[in-house]
Design a protein around this motif. Structure first.
Motif, mmCIF file in Angstrom:
data_model
loop_
_atom_site.group_PDB
_atom_site.id
_atom_site.type_symbol
_atom_site.label_atom_id
_atom_site.label_comp_id
_atom_site.label_asym_id
_atom_site.label_seq_id
_atom_site.Cartn_x
_atom_site.Cartn_y
_atom_site.Cartn_z
ATOM 1 N N ILE A 130 76.301 35.602 70.924
ATOM 2 C CA ILE A 130 75.510 34.373 70.932
ATOM 3 C C ILE A 130 74.094 34.746 70.527
ATOM 4 C CG2 ILE A 130 74.580 32.501 72.335
ATOM 5 C CD1 ILE A 130 77.086 32.746 74.095
ATOM 6 N N MET A 131 73.589 34.081 69.472
ATOM 7 C CA MET A 131 72.238 34.381 68.980
ATOM 8 C C MET A 131 71.746 33.254 68.090
ATOM 9 S SD MET A 131 73.116 37.352 66.144
ATOM 10 C CE MET A 131 73.838 38.431 67.336
ATOM 11 N N THR A 132 70.488 33.323 67.726
ATOM 12 C CA THR A 132 69.915 32.341 66.805
ATOM 13 C C THR A 132 70.273 32.755 65.379
ATOM 14 O OG1 THR A 132 67.848 33.536 66.501
ATOM 15 C CG2 THR A 132 67.947 31.966 68.348
ATOM 16 N N PRO A 133 70.237 31.817 64.438
ATOM 17 C CA PRO A 133 70.489 32.180 63.043
ATOM 18 C C PRO A 133 69.529 33.268 62.538
ATOM 19 C CG PRO A 133 70.619 29.807 63.288
ATOM 20 C CD PRO A 133 70.123 30.357 64.597
ATOM 21 N N GLU A 134 68.292 33.227 62.973
ATOM 22 C CA GLU A 134 67.320 34.236 62.546
ATOM 23 C C GLU A 134 67.725 35.620 63.036
ATOM 24 O OE1 GLU A 134 66.542 31.314 64.045
ATOM 25 O OE2 GLU A 134 65.663 30.275 62.310
ATOM 26 N N ASP A 135 68.195 35.703 64.286
ATOM 27 C CA ASP A 135 68.665 36.987 64.820
ATOM 28 C C ASP A 135 69.917 37.459 64.068
ATOM 29 O OD1 ASP A 135 66.625 37.037 66.689
ATOM 30 O OD2 ASP A 135 67.861 36.184 68.294
ATOM 31 N N ALA A 136 70.762 36.514 63.688
ATOM 32 C CA ALA A 136 71.973 36.865 62.935
ATOM 33 C C ALA A 136 71.611 37.445 61.567
ATOM 34 C CB ALA A 136 72.870 35.639 62.778
#
Length: 176
Positions: A130-136
């Motif tokens: 689970i993460m933000t798109p930016e972290d992905a």
């Protein structure tokens, strides 16, 4: 078949629009009248980028071509779509068997010696974080991959970030 034409950094001439309709009308015989093709013509440094996406009954046919002339790009894109349909003719016939309006039986068979079987040679399993798109995107870059699958922290749904040809990023989300 309905053809929707859009453009970026370019205004296609009426003649080009007529040629697009004419070329894609050749694919009409394979699809029902309600099939839709999305066309994007973009003028860039490398020439004219011609992208065509035809979606019908959950199957997506896509062709992307860059050429110095938009008419050449159009011809190559239509040829690519026709070859895709011929290449996967037997699989498409099986998938669309219950749909009487799909007419793949009139597709030409792909030339002998060019038939390719789809072989999955490797399978991976991994935990979806689970993460933000930016972290992905950061994780994708660290792994030096072209895409990364993750669970969006905001929506709790699976999503995929990917790097585009122009070195920008895109995200793919499932339709609800």
């Amino acid at each position: 078949m309905r053809v929707n034409i859009s453009a970026k950094n370019y205004h296609p001439s009426d003649h080009l629009k007529e040629m697009i309709d004419k070329k894609f009308s050749k694919l009409d015989k394979y699809f029902p009248e309600e099939a839709v093709t999305e066309i994007m013509v973009e003028k860039g440094k490398a020439g004219y980028k011609f992208e065509a996406m035809l979606q019908e009954k959950g199957t997506l046919f896509r062709s992307e071509v860059t050429a110095e002339d938009p008419y050449i790009a159009l011809d190559i894109a239509v040829g690519k779509l026709s070859r895709q349909m011929s290449k996967f003719k037997s699989k498409l016939k099986a998938k669309f068997k219950p749909h009487k309006d799909m007419r793949f039986d009139i597709l030409p068979d792909i030339a002998e010696g060019h038939k390719e079987e789809v072989k999955i040679i490797k399978e991976k399993t991994f935990d979806v974080e689970i993460m933000t798109p930016e972290d992905a995107v950061v994780q994708m870059e660290l792994l030096q991959h072209d895409f990364y699958v993750f669970k969006d922290a905001a929506t709790k749904e699976l999503a995929i970030v990917y790097i585009r040809e122009d070195k920008t990023y895109g995200i793919i989300r499932p339709k609800a």
